[in-house]
Design a protein around this motif. Structure first.
Motif, PDB file in Angstrom:
ATOM      1  N   GLU A   1       0.822  -1.211   0.000  1.00 41.47           N
ATOM      2  CA  GLU A   1       0.000   0.000   0.000  1.00 41.47           C
ATOM      3  C   GLU A   1       0.857   1.263   0.000  1.00 41.47           C
ATOM      4  OE1 GLU A   1      -2.454  -0.264   3.414  1.00 41.47           O
ATOM      5  OE2 GLU A   1      -3.942  -1.573   2.452  1.00 41.47           O
ATOM      6  N   HIS A   2       2.010   1.153   0.623  1.00 42.12           N
ATOM      7  CA  HIS A   2       2.853   2.342   0.760  1.00 42.12           C
ATOM      8  C   HIS A   2       3.968   2.358  -0.276  1.00 42.12           C
ATOM      9  CE1 HIS A   2       1.253   4.127   4.440  1.00 42.12           C
ATOM     10  NE2 HIS A   2       0.929   2.893   4.755  1.00 42.12           N
ATOM     11  N   ARG A   3       3.817   1.590  -1.341  1.00 39.78           N
ATOM     12  CA  ARG A   3       4.939   1.453  -2.272  1.00 39.78           C
ATOM     13  C   ARG A   3       5.393   2.809  -2.819  1.00 39.78           C
ATOM     14  NH1 ARG A   3       0.265  -0.096  -4.312  1.00 39.78           N
ATOM     15  NH2 ARG A   3      -0.411   0.583  -6.386  1.00 39.78           N
ATOM     16  N   ALA A   4       4.450   3.733  -2.991  1.00 44.50           N
ATOM     17  CA  ALA A   4       4.833   5.047  -3.538  1.00 44.50           C
ATOM     18  C   ALA A   4       5.732   5.799  -2.554  1.00 44.50           C
ATOM     19  CB  ALA A   4       3.587   5.866  -3.848  1.00 44.50           C
ATOM     20  N   ASP A   5       5.487   5.605  -1.245  1.00 43.55           N
ATOM     21  CA  ASP A   5       6.304   6.287  -0.253  1.00 43.55           C
ATOM     22  C   ASP A   5       7.762   5.848  -0.329  1.00 43.55           C
ATOM     23  OD1 ASP A   5       3.836   7.114   0.417  1.00 43.55           O
ATOM     24  OD2 ASP A   5       3.780   6.205   2.402  1.00 43.55           O
ATOM     25  N   TYR A   6       7.927   4.559  -0.575  1.00 47.33           N
ATOM     26  CA  TYR A   6       9.299   4.044  -0.585  1.00 47.33           C
ATOM     27  C   TYR A   6      10.129   4.647  -1.705  1.00 47.33           C
ATOM     28  CZ  TYR A   6       7.938   0.589   2.872  1.00 47.33           C
ATOM     29  OH  TYR A   6       7.507  -0.009   4.003  1.00 47.33           O
ATOM     30  N   ALA A   7       9.437   5.056  -2.784  1.00 51.28           N
ATOM     31  CA  ALA A   7      10.182   5.635  -3.897  1.00 51.28           C
ATOM     32  C   ALA A   7      10.998   6.836  -3.450  1.00 51.28           C
ATOM     33  CB  ALA A   7       9.224   6.036  -5.016  1.00 51.28           C
ATOM     34  N   TYR A   8      10.487   7.555  -2.468  1.00 46.04           N
ATOM     35  CA  TYR A   8      11.197   8.745  -1.995  1.00 46.04           C
ATOM     36  C   TYR A   8      12.477   8.386  -1.234  1.00 46.04           C
ATOM     37  CZ  TYR A   8       7.042  11.626  -2.980  1.00 46.04           C
ATOM     38  OH  TYR A   8       6.012  12.283  -3.586  1.00 46.04           O
ATOM     39  N   VAL A   9      12.412   7.310  -0.486  1.00 42.93           N
ATOM     40  CA  VAL A   9      13.575   6.983   0.340  1.00 42.93           C
ATOM     41  C   VAL A   9      14.506   5.976  -0.325  1.00 42.93           C
ATOM     42  CG1 VAL A   9      12.599   7.521   2.586  1.00 42.93           C
ATOM     43  CG2 VAL A   9      12.216   5.284   1.600  1.00 42.93           C
ATOM     44  N   LEU A  10      14.056   5.407  -1.430  1.00 48.67           N
ATOM     45  CA  LEU A  10      14.835   4.340  -2.045  1.00 48.67           C
ATOM     46  C   LEU A  10      16.272   4.737  -2.407  1.00 48.67           C
ATOM     47  CD1 LEU A  10      14.067   1.436  -2.498  1.00 48.67           C
ATOM     48  CD2 LEU A  10      13.771   1.960  -4.923  1.00 48.67           C
ATOM     49  N   PRO A  11      16.466   5.881  -3.066  1.00 45.20           N
ATOM     50  CA  PRO A  11      17.849   6.236  -3.396  1.00 45.20           C
ATOM     51  C   PRO A  11      18.724   6.325  -2.155  1.00 45.20           C
ATOM     52  CG  PRO A  11      16.318   7.699  -4.519  1.00 45.20           C
ATOM     53  CD  PRO A  11      15.506   6.874  -3.577  1.00 45.20           C
ATOM     54  N   ALA A  12      18.192   6.949  -1.114  1.00 48.31           N
ATOM     55  CA  ALA A  12      18.977   7.082   0.118  1.00 48.31           C
ATOM     56  C   ALA A  12      19.300   5.709   0.697  1.00 48.31           C
ATOM     57  CB  ALA A  12      18.222   7.929   1.137  1.00 48.31           C
ATOM     58  N   ILE A  13      18.278   4.844   0.734  1.00 52.69           N
ATOM     59  CA  ILE A  13      18.508   3.518   1.308  1.00 52.69           C
ATOM     60  C   ILE A  13      19.512   2.731   0.464  1.00 52.69           C
ATOM     61  CG2 ILE A  13      17.399   1.348   1.966  1.00 52.69           C
ATOM     62  CD1 ILE A  13      16.599   3.755   3.708  1.00 52.69           C
ATOM     63  N   ALA A  14      19.426   2.866  -0.853  1.00 49.78           N
ATOM     64  CA  ALA A  14      20.355   2.137  -1.715  1.00 49.78           C
ATOM     65  C   ALA A  14      21.792   2.558  -1.431  1.00 49.78           C
ATOM     66  CB  ALA A  14      20.004   2.381  -3.183  1.00 49.78           C
ATOM     67  N   VAL A  15      22.021   3.869  -1.348  1.00 49.25           N
ATOM     68  CA  VAL A  15      23.369   4.349  -1.057  1.00 49.25           C
ATOM     69  C   VAL A  15      23.829   3.816   0.294  1.00 49.25           C
ATOM     70  CG1 VAL A  15      24.767   6.388  -0.602  1.00 49.25           C
ATOM     71  CG2 VAL A  15      23.107   6.429  -2.451  1.00 49.25           C
ATOM     72  N   MET A  16      22.927   3.884   1.276  1.00 48.57           N
ATOM     73  CA  MET A  16      23.285   3.439   2.621  1.00 48.57           C
ATOM     74  C   MET A  16      23.647   1.958   2.649  1.00 48.57           C
ATOM     75  SD  MET A  16      23.289   5.999   4.261  1.00 48.57           S
ATOM     76  CE  MET A  16      22.636   7.279   5.169  1.00 48.57           C
ATOM     77  N   LEU A  17      22.889   1.158   1.902  1.00 48.64           N
ATOM     78  CA  LEU A  17      23.166  -0.277   1.890  1.00 48.64           C
ATOM     79  C   LEU A  17      24.565  -0.551   1.352  1.00 48.64           C
ATOM     80  CD1 LEU A  17      19.979  -2.171   0.702  1.00 48.64           C
ATOM     81  CD2 LEU A  17      21.218  -2.410   2.849  1.00 48.64           C
ATOM     82  N   ILE A  18      24.892   0.113   0.246  1.00 47.11           N
ATOM     83  CA  ILE A  18      26.187  -0.155  -0.374  1.00 47.11           C
ATOM     84  C   ILE A  18      27.325   0.298   0.525  1.00 47.11           C
ATOM     85  CG2 ILE A  18      27.687   0.363  -2.328  1.00 47.11           C
ATOM     86  CD1 ILE A  18      25.128   0.854  -3.957  1.00 47.11           C
ATOM     87  N   VAL A  19      27.225   1.502   1.047  1.00 46.74           N
ATOM     88  CA  VAL A  19      28.390   2.058   1.733  1.00 46.74           C
ATOM     89  C   VAL A  19      28.350   1.884   3.246  1.00 46.74           C
ATOM     90  CG1 VAL A  19      29.104   3.685  -0.030  1.00 46.74           C
ATOM     91  CG2 VAL A  19      27.324   4.323   1.589  1.00 46.74           C
ATOM     92  N   ILE A  20      27.262   1.321   3.786  1.00 47.79           N
ATOM     93  CA  ILE A  20      27.246   1.109   5.232  1.00 47.79           C
ATOM     94  C   ILE A  20      26.993  -0.347   5.596  1.00 47.79           C
ATOM     95  CG2 ILE A  20      26.059   1.696   7.370  1.00 47.79           C
ATOM     96  CD1 ILE A  20      25.637   4.461   6.236  1.00 47.79           C
ATOM     97  N   ALA A  21      25.910  -0.905   5.088  1.00 52.56           N
ATOM     98  CA  ALA A  21      25.580  -2.271   5.491  1.00 52.56           C
ATOM     99  C   ALA A  21      26.659  -3.252   5.047  1.00 52.56           C
ATOM    100  CB  ALA A  21      24.224  -2.668   4.926  1.00 52.56           C
ATOM    101  N   TYR A  22      27.088  -3.124   3.794  1.00 48.87           N
ATOM    102  CA  TYR A  22      28.120  -4.041   3.321  1.00 48.87           C
ATOM    103  C   TYR A  22      29.414  -3.926   4.130  1.00 48.87           C
ATOM    104  CZ  TYR A  22      32.047  -5.645   0.570  1.00 48.87           C
ATOM    105  OH  TYR A  22      33.223  -6.224   0.213  1.00 48.87           O
ATOM    106  N   PRO A  23      29.935  -2.713   4.342  1.00 47.38           N
ATOM    107  CA  PRO A  23      31.149  -2.600   5.148  1.00 47.38           C
ATOM    108  C   PRO A  23      31.004  -3.188   6.549  1.00 47.38           C
ATOM    109  CG  PRO A  23      30.794  -0.565   3.988  1.00 47.38           C
ATOM    110  CD  PRO A  23      29.587  -1.414   3.721  1.00 47.38           C
ATOM    111  N   ILE A  24      29.844  -3.003   7.174  1.00 43.07           N
ATOM    112  CA  ILE A  24      29.690  -3.541   8.526  1.00 43.07           C
ATOM    113  C   ILE A  24      29.728  -5.065   8.483  1.00 43.07           C
ATOM    114  CG2 ILE A  24      28.044  -3.813  10.424  1.00 43.07           C
ATOM    115  CD1 ILE A  24      27.262  -0.894  10.018  1.00 43.07           C
ATOM    116  N   TYR A  25      29.008  -5.633   7.517  1.00 42.28           N
ATOM    117  CA  TYR A  25      29.031  -7.090   7.381  1.00 42.28           C
ATOM    118  C   TYR A  25      30.459  -7.590   7.159  1.00 42.28           C
ATOM    119  CZ  TYR A  25      29.343 -11.341   4.720  1.00 42.28           C
ATOM    120  OH  TYR A  25      29.755 -12.564   4.264  1.00 42.28           O
ATOM    121  N   TYR A  26      31.170  -6.913   6.254  1.00 45.69           N
ATOM    122  CA  TYR A  26      32.513  -7.372   5.901  1.00 45.69           C
ATOM    123  C   TYR A  26      33.472  -7.270   7.084  1.00 45.69           C
ATOM    124  CZ  TYR A  26      36.600  -8.183   3.039  1.00 45.69           C
ATOM    125  OH  TYR A  26      37.732  -8.719   2.518  1.00 45.69           O
TER     126      TYR A  26
END
Lengths: 319, 296
Positions: A27-52
């Motif tokens: 239902e909220h799929r349109a809302d996610y479009a706003y945060v998606l770019p930010a979350i994508a950047v965060m995943l690459i440069v934060i989540a991956y480094p923490i896991y590694y």
């Protein structure tokens, strides 16, 4: 008066159907479009480094960056850290550095904010000057102070000798006993303005009527501060102290450029020590284990930070 | 407006306390803080206009007997090698900081708006995850990011810096902007919606213009952060022609620490853009920074 905010609107929309999480997300799929770019950047440069980092902390690696040739060692890196004398030395330094810098920066910044709260001629200019150290780069600050502390041509040494307080200029940052306090002085110089800005903003929210009422009731300046002003600043104080503490705990530039952690580890704090282990001695596994421990400590800070901030929100809602 | 009784009470208090200890204490304290803050910067400037010889004296010359702009000329002269390097560092810093700023704002604006207005599942979790990033030091991310950048071929490029600078630029930008959006009344958008605008149109046409001060403040913060960043640039870049100012001046002087006037001049030039930017726009900036924390 009822104010229909986006929040309540959404909540109402959600209530009727007891739908699953997936359905809500859809239902909220349109809302996610706003945060998606930010979350994508965060995943690459934060989540991956923490896991590694967590993964690497359980391995030994050869020197160089051939990290593929790593061997699993379990918790060895962690036990090696916790049983080393350097670790405890560095931890002690970090504690002094963090508590000293945070406490003094906060007190000085708070006091400056109080003194600047009253209007007087030249207040704006003075405030601007006091903020500047916080804006200029820590690298520039490190070099300026290195020059001030210089053991042959430093200005503080010259003043001490000129006043007859010393026979020759002291070795502020080349001596084990004075290096850490000397660096803390630099650090406070850079960050008391942050505390000052935050507390000035906080002071503006203290209701004038309350202070005046207290004055009429015969409260003296100290009582007005302690019973009226200070309780109003609890929230902003908490946030400021937490942010300062985290920033200090994570300091790198000032100790690294001014002393590189020396002499004989006297000014090494966690971050500079980790950096040296990783990029100086290329002990990636041990450095990663250190990082994981650091991570855990910071999560504790983070818990209190989030609690302070969300306590904020809750009070907002009810006000 | 003060009542007569209040005025009288105040007059009485003033008479009782001829010598206002708090006020004088505050003034003395401010003078002390002014000296603590300003003297190092004054000393930087005075050293930067000395000759190398004049700087290396004991006791020091307080005021340079032969002030010279030689250090500045050397750094800013594209004809000699020092100037070439220094100016290149300057442009590199400008490029990286500007690119970071633009990207941070583009990505952060919609995200902050969503965090301020929408309630989607996971909103709080995502927001606090974003906030928590600022808890963690660059060092934790260095090794993995270095490996990641090597894998995607960005090591030794400014792209690696811009991408990593987003890690600390974005969370702050989102936090600052959310504070601004929270303060813009929802009714304005609702009015636009009633007039037939879509939600996205309301956001672009109504909210964006109102949040310009917030966007400016966020942009300054991102710019200053990127301009002053040291550790990633120090680790990721190895070629002299790529270095940014903080790392550049370090390489410059780490071997030859005797040129303190040059080092002080470089520090001064490096500080000018951010200090000017900050002083001009500090009103917006301070408001944005303190917005979230002072509510009670």
């Amino acid at each position: 008066m009822t104010i229909v905010t986006g929040k309540t609107e959404a909540r109402r929309r959600l209530q009727p159907g007891k739908s699953g999480v997936l359905r809500k997300i859809w239902e909220h799929r349109a809302d996610y479009a706003y945060v998606l770019p930010a979350i994508a950047v965060m995943l690459i440069v934060i989540a991956y480094p923490i896991y590694y980092t967590i993964e690497l902390s359980f391995f030994n690696t050869p020197p160089g960056l051939q990290l593929r040739d790593k061997t699993f060692v379990g918790f060895n890196n962690y036990t090696a850290i916790l049983t080393s004398a350097v670790f405890w030395k560095v931890t002690w330094n970090t504690l002094i550095w963090t508590v000293g810098s945070t406490g003094i920066s906060f007190v000085l910044g708070f006091a400056a904010a109080l003194a600047l709260h009253r209007d007087f001629f030249g207040r704006g200019v003075l405030r601007a000057i006091l903020i500047i150290p916080w804006v200029i780069s820590a690298v520039a600050a490190s070099y300026i102070w290195k020059w001030i502390y210089h053991s042959d041509f430093g200005i503080i040494g010259a003043v001490l000798v000129g006043l007859g307080l010393a026979d020759r200029p002291p070795n502020f940052i080349d001596s084990v006993s004075t290096v850490l306090p000397s660096l803390i002085v630099v650090n406070i110089w850079r960050e008391f303005p942050f505390a000052m800005i935050m507390m000035m903003a906080g002071l503006q929210t203290v209701p004038d009527q309350l202070l005046r009422a207290a004055k009429v009731d015969g409260a003296n300046a100290w009582q007005r501060f302690w019973h009226v002003t200070f309780p109003h600043l609890r929230n902003v104080s908490t946030v400021t102290i937490l942010l300062l503490a985290v920033a200090n705990f994570n300091s790198f530039i000032i100790p690294w450029i001014m002393t590189g952690g020396g002499p004989s580890n006297a000014s090494h704090i966690w971050i500079t020590h980790i950096y040296e282990l990783a990029f100086g001695r290329q002990r990636w596994g041990v450095a990663s284990a250190y990082s994981v421990l650091l991570f855990l400590i910071l999560m504790t800070f983070g818990y209190f930070y989030v609690r302070a901030l969300s306590g904020n929100d809750r009070k907002d809602g009810s006000a | 407006m003060s009542t007569i009784a209040e005025t009288a009470a105040r007059g009485q208090a003033r008479r009782r306390l001829r010598f206002d200890g708090w006020r004088w204490g505050g003034r003395i304290f401010l003078v002390f803080m002014l000296l603590y803050t300003a003297l190092p910067m004054v000393w930087m400037l005075l050293t930067s206009i000395k000759s190398g010889f004049a700087a290396m004296q004991f006791p020091p010359q307080w005021w340079p007997d032969q002030p010279t702009l030689a250090s500045y000329q050397k750094l800013l002269d594209p004809q000699n090698s020092v100037g070439q390097d220094f100016l290149r560092f300057f442009w590199n810093s400008l490029f990286v900081s500007t690119a970071t700023t633009i990207l941070s704002v583009i990505v952060a604006v919609p995200a902050a708006y969503a965090f301020s207005r929408f309630t989607f599942p996971g909103r709080n979790f995502l927001f606090f995850t974003v906030l928590l990033r600022n808890m963690f030091p660059a060092v934790i991310f260095l090794v993995p990011l270095f490996i990641l950048m090597r894998a995607i071929g960005l090591v030794n490029t400014h792209g690696s810096l811009v991408l990593t600078y987003l890690t600390f630029g974005l969370p702050l930008a989102i936090w600052l902007l959310k504070g601004f959006y929270d303060n813009i009344p929802v009714q304005l958008e609702q009015a636009a919606r009633i007039d037939g605008a879509t939600r996205f149109q309301a956001f672009i046409l109504i909210v964006m213009p109102l949040s310009t001060p917030g966007i400016i403040a966020t942009a300054i913060y991102s710019f200053i952060g990127a301009w002053n960043e040291y550790i990633y640039a120090y680790t990721f870049l190895s070629k002299n022609e790529q270095l940014t100012l903080p790392v550049g001046i370090q390489r410059f002087f780490s071997e030859n620490t005797t040129d303190f006037p040059g080092l002080m001049a470089a520090s001064f030039i490096m500080s000018v853009p951010v200090v000017v930017l900050f002083l001009v726009l500090q009103r917006y900036f301070v408001r944005a920074l303190t917005e979230g924390a002072v509510k009670h």
